[in-house]
Write a protein that holds these residues in place. Sequence first.
Motif: not given
Length: 94
Positions: A58-73
């Motif tokens: 998941v961290r790898g996909l976030l860094s490659r821009g395949c996933l977007d991680g929005g911050k929740s509470s």
Amino acid sequence: MKETTMKAIEFAPPEVFTPTAAHLAILRAVADNQSCRIGQVVQTLYPGFSESLIRSSVRGLLSRGCLDGGKSSSEVVLRLTSRGRLLIQAPAAE
């Protein structure tokens, strides 16, 4: 006065990202459940993949821009990007 030297520019070919089975499973899980959390993806895929593999992928996909991680509470909310959609659709198009 300090002399500055110019370094030669290196033109290396870009690395081609080839997704693993874990990457594709994560992208499909997020596509099926938009705005899910990392913990939910781990629960969905845990029997087939280890928790550490899922979290690092998941961290790898976030860094490659395949996933977007929005911050929740409390945790990061995962969303599929257009780049991630292309990775899921690529094998189906062949």
